[in-house]
Scaffold this motif. Structure first.
Motif, PDB file in Angstrom:
ATOM      1  N   ILE A 155       0.860  -1.182   0.000  1.00 22.70           N
ATOM      2  CA  ILE A 155       0.000   0.000   0.000  1.00 22.70           C
ATOM      3  C   ILE A 155       0.895   1.231   0.000  1.00 22.70           C
ATOM      4  O   ILE A 155       1.868   1.299   0.757  1.00 22.70           O
ATOM      5  CB  ILE A 155      -0.919   0.027   1.236  1.00 22.70           C
ATOM      6  CG1 ILE A 155      -1.909  -1.140   1.199  1.00 22.70           C
ATOM      7  CG2 ILE A 155      -1.671   1.354   1.329  1.00 22.70           C
ATOM      8  CD1 ILE A 155      -2.761  -1.250   2.445  1.00 22.70           C
ATOM      9  N   MET A 156       0.572   2.209  -0.838  1.00 17.52           N
ATOM     10  CA  MET A 156       1.325   3.457  -0.877  1.00 17.52           C
ATOM     11  C   MET A 156       0.527   4.540  -0.159  1.00 17.52           C
ATOM     12  O   MET A 156      -0.649   4.759  -0.455  1.00 17.52           O
ATOM     13  CB  MET A 156       1.596   3.884  -2.320  1.00 17.52           C
ATOM     14  CG  MET A 156       2.529   5.078  -2.442  1.00 17.52           C
ATOM     15  SD  MET A 156       4.234   4.682  -1.983  1.00 17.52           S
ATOM     16  CE  MET A 156       4.752   3.727  -3.424  1.00 17.52           C
ATOM     17  N   ALA A 157       1.156   5.189   0.822  1.00 18.13           N
ATOM     18  CA  ALA A 157       0.498   6.235   1.605  1.00 18.13           C
ATOM     19  C   ALA A 157       1.086   7.595   1.264  1.00 18.13           C
ATOM     20  O   ALA A 157       2.286   7.722   1.012  1.00 18.13           O
ATOM     21  CB  ALA A 157       0.668   5.963   3.098  1.00 18.13           C
ATOM     22  N   SER A 158       0.243   8.611   1.273  1.00 17.53           N
ATOM     23  CA  SER A 158       0.683   9.964   0.924  1.00 17.53           C
ATOM     24  C   SER A 158       1.185  10.723   2.148  1.00 17.53           C
ATOM     25  O   SER A 158       0.814  11.871   2.393  1.00 17.53           O
ATOM     26  CB  SER A 158      -0.455  10.726   0.243  1.00 17.53           C
ATOM     27  OG  SER A 158      -1.635  10.670   1.025  1.00 17.53           O
ATOM     28  N   LYS A 159       2.007  10.058   2.953  1.00 21.22           N
ATOM     29  CA  LYS A 159       2.702  10.665   4.086  1.00 21.22           C
ATOM     30  C   LYS A 159       4.132  10.153   4.086  1.00 21.22           C
ATOM     31  O   LYS A 159       4.408   9.051   3.605  1.00 21.22           O
ATOM     32  CB  LYS A 159       2.036  10.273   5.413  1.00 21.22           C
ATOM     33  CG  LYS A 159       0.904  11.160   5.865  1.00 21.22           C
ATOM     34  CD  LYS A 159       0.492  10.776   7.281  1.00 21.22           C
ATOM     35  CE  LYS A 159      -0.545  11.726   7.830  1.00 21.22           C
ATOM     36  NZ  LYS A 159      -0.887  11.408   9.232  1.00 21.22           N
ATOM     37  N   SER A 160       5.039  10.952   4.666  1.00 21.56           N
ATOM     38  CA  SER A 160       6.432  10.522   4.723  1.00 21.56           C
ATOM     39  C   SER A 160       6.633   9.486   5.823  1.00 21.56           C
ATOM     40  O   SER A 160       5.820   9.356   6.739  1.00 21.56           O
ATOM     41  CB  SER A 160       7.345  11.724   4.983  1.00 21.56           C
ATOM     42  OG  SER A 160       7.162  12.200   6.304  1.00 21.56           O
ATOM     43  N   LEU A 161       7.741   8.764   5.736  1.00 21.09           N
ATOM     44  CA  LEU A 161       8.066   7.749   6.740  1.00 21.09           C
ATOM     45  C   LEU A 161       8.208   8.377   8.123  1.00 21.09           C
ATOM     46  O   LEU A 161       7.783   7.800   9.128  1.00 21.09           O
ATOM     47  CB  LEU A 161       9.362   7.035   6.337  1.00 21.09           C
ATOM     48  CG  LEU A 161       9.741   5.782   7.127  1.00 21.09           C
ATOM     49  CD1 LEU A 161       8.714   4.682   6.906  1.00 21.09           C
ATOM     50  CD2 LEU A 161      11.129   5.292   6.720  1.00 21.09           C
ATOM     51  N   GLY A 162       8.789   9.570   8.180  1.00 21.47           N
ATOM     52  CA  GLY A 162       8.973  10.246   9.461  1.00 21.47           C
ATOM     53  C   GLY A 162       7.663  10.567  10.155  1.00 21.47           C
ATOM     54  O   GLY A 162       7.575  10.524  11.389  1.00 21.47           O
ATOM     55  N   GLU A 163       6.626  10.892   9.380  1.00 18.92           N
ATOM     56  CA  GLU A 163       5.325  11.191   9.972  1.00 18.92           C
ATOM     57  C   GLU A 163       4.713   9.961  10.625  1.00 18.92           C
ATOM     58  O   GLU A 163       4.066  10.049  11.663  1.00 18.92           O
ATOM     59  CB  GLU A 163       4.379  11.745   8.900  1.00 18.92           C
ATOM     60  CG  GLU A 163       4.745  13.133   8.414  1.00 18.92           C
ATOM     61  CD  GLU A 163       3.792  13.633   7.347  1.00 18.92           C
ATOM     62  OE1 GLU A 163       2.752  14.212   7.696  1.00 18.92           O
ATOM     63  OE2 GLU A 163       4.085  13.422   6.151  1.00 18.92           O
ATOM     64  N   PHE A 164       4.933   8.795  10.031  1.00 19.83           N
ATOM     65  CA  PHE A 164       4.393   7.565  10.608  1.00 19.83           C
ATOM     66  C   PHE A 164       5.206   7.091  11.810  1.00 19.83           C
ATOM     67  O   PHE A 164       4.675   6.437  12.703  1.00 19.83           O
ATOM     68  CB  PHE A 164       4.350   6.455   9.554  1.00 19.83           C
ATOM     69  CG  PHE A 164       3.219   6.591   8.584  1.00 19.83           C
ATOM     70  CD1 PHE A 164       1.909   6.396   8.988  1.00 19.83           C
ATOM     71  CD2 PHE A 164       3.460   6.925   7.262  1.00 19.83           C
ATOM     72  CE1 PHE A 164       0.854   6.529   8.092  1.00 19.83           C
ATOM     73  CE2 PHE A 164       2.420   7.052   6.356  1.00 19.83           C
ATOM     74  CZ  PHE A 164       1.112   6.856   6.780  1.00 19.83           C
ATOM     75  N   GLU A 165       6.486   7.421  11.832  1.00 18.64           N
ATOM     76  CA  GLU A 165       7.368   6.916  12.887  1.00 18.64           C
ATOM     77  C   GLU A 165       6.847   7.265  14.275  1.00 18.64           C
ATOM     78  O   GLU A 165       6.887   6.446  15.198  1.00 18.64           O
ATOM     79  CB  GLU A 165       8.785   7.461  12.695  1.00 18.64           C
ATOM     80  CG  GLU A 165       9.792   6.889  13.680  1.00 18.64           C
ATOM     81  CD  GLU A 165      11.208   7.360  13.402  1.00 18.64           C
ATOM     82  OE1 GLU A 165      12.146   6.794  13.980  1.00 18.64           O
ATOM     83  OE2 GLU A 165      11.380   8.312  12.595  1.00 18.64           O
TER      84      GLU A 165
END
Length: 253
Positions: free
Chosen positions: A185-195
């Motif tokens: 799945i591709m999400a329109s947020k950066s990896l840092g935002e999810f961290e």
């Protein structure tokens, strides 16, 4: 650019007056079409006026914003929640990709929130009943946030964090690699935002490009560098500066 027709909803008059003043002065692309102090008034105004945007306080009389959203018949609007809730509730908003303003409202935050709504007006979707229910449970603390809402360019997915094998940075986007047949799945947020949203006891950032689910880590391969070998067979590089932190964490768990 066409103005967004907005209804402001807050059961405290001082808060409502201040929000109205800020929106009218600093958000010139928003037209305030109604200001509601009560739950019942908001219920009527939303269905009659059919706004583009709601500024919606969480607590309304003896009800909540989520009760209102479930009860109104007209559903095609974007929402900016206003809240004085604690950090757990704020994390719930971020976890569910909802737009919110923390009281006392700052002008820069207001302008940014409205700008985000305008930018994604034609591409983002409206909150549906399942999202509202999940957000309600998370914000009001009825049960922990047990699935992650992933917004992409053309769909919204709901996934159990336990199903994530790892996450990979792709510029401003994040790719989720999941258990079921290597579905991605591709999400329109950066990896840092999810961290900052993920359970730190379950997920670890091993590289600028990767966050892994430790429950899917099979072993660490030290041949030709250090790699995490994952349950789906993928081998992911561990950066030098994160290797010691990972080993220390694993030794202490």
């Amino acid at each position: 650019m066409e103005k967004l027709r907005a209804i402001l909803i807050d059961d405290e008059k001082n808060n409502l007056d201040l929000l109205s003043h800020f929106v009218k002065k600093y958000c010139l692309d928003v037209e305030v079409i109604s200001e509601c102090l009560t739950y019942q008034d908001a219920l009527v105004q939303i269905d009659e006026l059919k706004p583009d945007l709601l500024f919606l306080d969480i607590v309304l009389d003896e009800n909540t914003a989520f009760d209102l959203l479930k009860e109104v018949k007209f559903k095609k609007y974007k929402i900016i929640f206003t809240t004085a809730y604690d950090e757990y509730a704020i994390k719930a908003f971020k976890f569910n990709t909802a737009d919110y303003l923390l009281k006392p409202i700052l002008i820069d935050d207001l302008i940014a929130a409205v700008g985000k709504i305008h930018k994604g007006w034609k591409t983002s979707e409206y909150l549906d009943s399942s999202q509202i229910s999940n957000l309600s449970n998370s914000v009001l603390g009825k049960h922990p946030m047990n699935f992650l809402t992933i917004s992409g360019s053309d769909r919204i997915d709901f996934i159990d964090p336990k199903e994530i094998i790892y996450m990979q940075s792709n510029g401003r986007y994040t790719e989720f690699i999941l258990c079921n047949n290597k579905r991605k799945i591709m999400a329109s947020k950066s990896l840092g935002e999810f961290e900052g949203l993920l359970n730190s006891a379950l997920f670890f950032r091993i590289h600028n490009t990767y966050i892994v689910n430790l429950s899917h880590l099979l072993n660490i391969n030290k041949k030709s560098g250090n790699y995490c070998e994952m349950s789906n067979g993928d081998a992911l590089p561990i950066s030098r500066r994160r290797y010691e932190g990972l080993m220390k964490y694993l030794r202490n768990t």
